[in-house]
Design a protein around this motif. Structure first.
Motif, mmCIF file in Angstrom:
data_model
loop_
_atom_site.group_PDB
_atom_site.id
_atom_site.type_symbol
_atom_site.label_atom_id
_atom_site.label_comp_id
_atom_site.label_asym_id
_atom_site.label_seq_id
_atom_site.Cartn_x
_atom_site.Cartn_y
_atom_site.Cartn_z
ATOM 1 N N ARG A 94 2.027 2.150 -3.419
ATOM 2 C CA ARG A 94 0.975 2.805 -4.207
ATOM 3 C C ARG A 94 0.671 4.198 -3.685
ATOM 4 O O ARG A 94 0.323 5.089 -4.456
ATOM 5 C CB ARG A 94 -0.317 1.977 -4.171
ATOM 6 C CG ARG A 94 -0.266 0.687 -4.910
ATOM 7 C CD ARG A 94 -1.646 0.044 -5.027
ATOM 8 N NE ARG A 94 -2.409 -0.051 -3.795
ATOM 9 C CZ ARG A 94 -2.349 -1.068 -2.922
ATOM 10 N NH1 ARG A 94 -1.546 -2.087 -3.167
ATOM 11 N NH2 ARG A 94 -3.079 -1.063 -1.839
ATOM 12 N N ARG A 95 0.770 4.365 -2.382
ATOM 13 C CA ARG A 95 0.399 5.621 -1.733
ATOM 14 C C ARG A 95 1.494 6.073 -0.775
ATOM 15 O O ARG A 95 1.357 5.966 0.443
ATOM 16 C CB ARG A 95 -0.910 5.435 -0.955
ATOM 17 C CG ARG A 95 -2.149 5.133 -1.747
ATOM 18 C CD ARG A 95 -2.848 6.379 -2.254
ATOM 19 N NE ARG A 95 -2.919 7.474 -1.287
ATOM 20 C CZ ARG A 95 -3.892 7.653 -0.407
ATOM 21 N NH1 ARG A 95 -4.889 6.809 -0.327
ATOM 22 N NH2 ARG A 95 -3.866 8.685 0.417
ATOM 23 N N MET B 57 0.832 -1.198 0.000
ATOM 24 C CA MET B 57 0.000 0.000 0.000
ATOM 25 C C MET B 57 0.873 1.256 0.000
ATOM 26 O O MET B 57 0.567 2.232 -0.691
ATOM 27 C CB MET B 57 -0.938 -0.002 1.199
ATOM 28 C CG MET B 57 -1.938 1.140 1.199
ATOM 29 S SD MET B 57 -3.063 1.057 2.599
ATOM 30 C CE MET B 57 -4.129 -0.281 2.078
ATOM 31 N N ASP C 228 2.193 8.814 0.294
ATOM 32 C CA ASP C 228 1.748 9.922 1.141
ATOM 33 C C ASP C 228 1.136 9.452 2.460
ATOM 34 O O ASP C 228 0.928 10.257 3.365
ATOM 35 C CB ASP C 228 0.719 10.774 0.385
ATOM 36 C CG ASP C 228 -0.512 9.976 -0.031
ATOM 37 O OD1 ASP C 228 -0.341 8.896 -0.644
ATOM 38 O OD2 ASP C 228 -1.641 10.426 0.244
ATOM 39 N N LEU C 229 0.872 8.151 2.568
ATOM 40 C CA LEU C 229 0.245 7.640 3.794
ATOM 41 C C LEU C 229 1.226 7.672 4.967
ATOM 42 O O LEU C 229 2.432 7.525 4.780
ATOM 43 C CB LEU C 229 -0.226 6.197 3.591
ATOM 44 C CG LEU C 229 -1.387 5.998 2.628
ATOM 45 C CD1 LEU C 229 -1.645 4.513 2.411
ATOM 46 C CD2 LEU C 229 -2.641 6.685 3.156
ATOM 47 N N SER D 150 -8.751 -1.551 -0.473
ATOM 48 C CA SER D 150 -7.632 -2.337 -1.025
ATOM 49 C C SER D 150 -7.807 -3.820 -0.714
ATOM 50 O O SER D 150 -6.839 -4.561 -0.648
ATOM 51 C CB SER D 150 -6.302 -1.828 -0.458
ATOM 52 O OG SER D 150 -6.047 -0.529 -0.916
#
Length: 192
Positions: free
Chosen positions: A121-122, A118, A124-125, A166
């Motif tokens: 993919r992201r 995750m 920024d998390l 997800s």
């Protein structure tokens, strides 16, 4: 006094109970009590969730959780040929899955560490979030085997009924609190 079948049917029809228009909360059909939840050591009355009893026939033992990703519904099978039906959010295209898992862990107000997949993919998390109202896992989490998937609450109730996750199964916080109290570690979960 003898009653004919027709008279009995008429009497049964007359014995319907309507909820007063001023009532703000539904009665839980399982225990006859107002839907109230114990949350953070405070008794809180919540607006009624969308769960309800439905007829459910199938080969699943009482206590099994059956999830239909197509219908976006979770069924907790009871022992009376019925199930409690909950609305859920499911995995978005490319993230849906099916199979059988077992609940291996339960957590109240769980912390969240996004998996490496995750984070790729992201980016920024956050790398970690402690439990609480802002945590995307919501009020409760039921961990499914050694997978990355969970049945969990959500701080985004508007996503319930949609395919946006997800792969995890999202519920309203009110509904996941209810389900959490009904299941135990070892409960079978079937995802279709």
């Amino acid at each position: 006094m003898r009653f004919t079948a027709l008279a009995l049917a008429g009497m049964a029809a007359a014995l319907t109970f309507a909820q007063p228009a001023s009532a703000q909360f539904q009665i839980d059909p399982l225990d006859g009590q107002p839907m109230e939840y114990l949350d953070n050591d405070t008794r809180v009355q919540q607006a009624p969730a969308q769960r309800h009893m439905v007829e459910f026939s199938g080969r699943y033992a009482p206590g099994t959780i059956v999830i239909s990703t197509e219908q976006r519904r979770l069924y907790f099978v009871t022992g009376r040929g019925e199930a409690i039906e909950y609305a859920v959010g499911v995995g978005r295209p490319g993230f849906s899955w099916s199979g059988a898992k077992t609940i291996t862990r339960k957590a109240e107000w769980p912390s969240w560490t996004p998996p490496a997949e995750m984070l790729r993919r992201r980016p920024d998390l956050p790398r970690y979030m402690s439990g609480g109202e802002d945590n995307p896992l919501g009020a409760r989490a039921l961990y499914l085997g050694s997978s990355l998937y969970r049945i969990h609450g959500s701080n985004e109730p508007e996503t319930i009924g949609q395919a946006v996750s997800s792969g995890c199964i999202r519920m309203t916080n009110e509904d996941v609190i209810d389900l959490y109290g009904r299941v135990r570690v070892g409960t079978k979960v079937v995802v279709m």
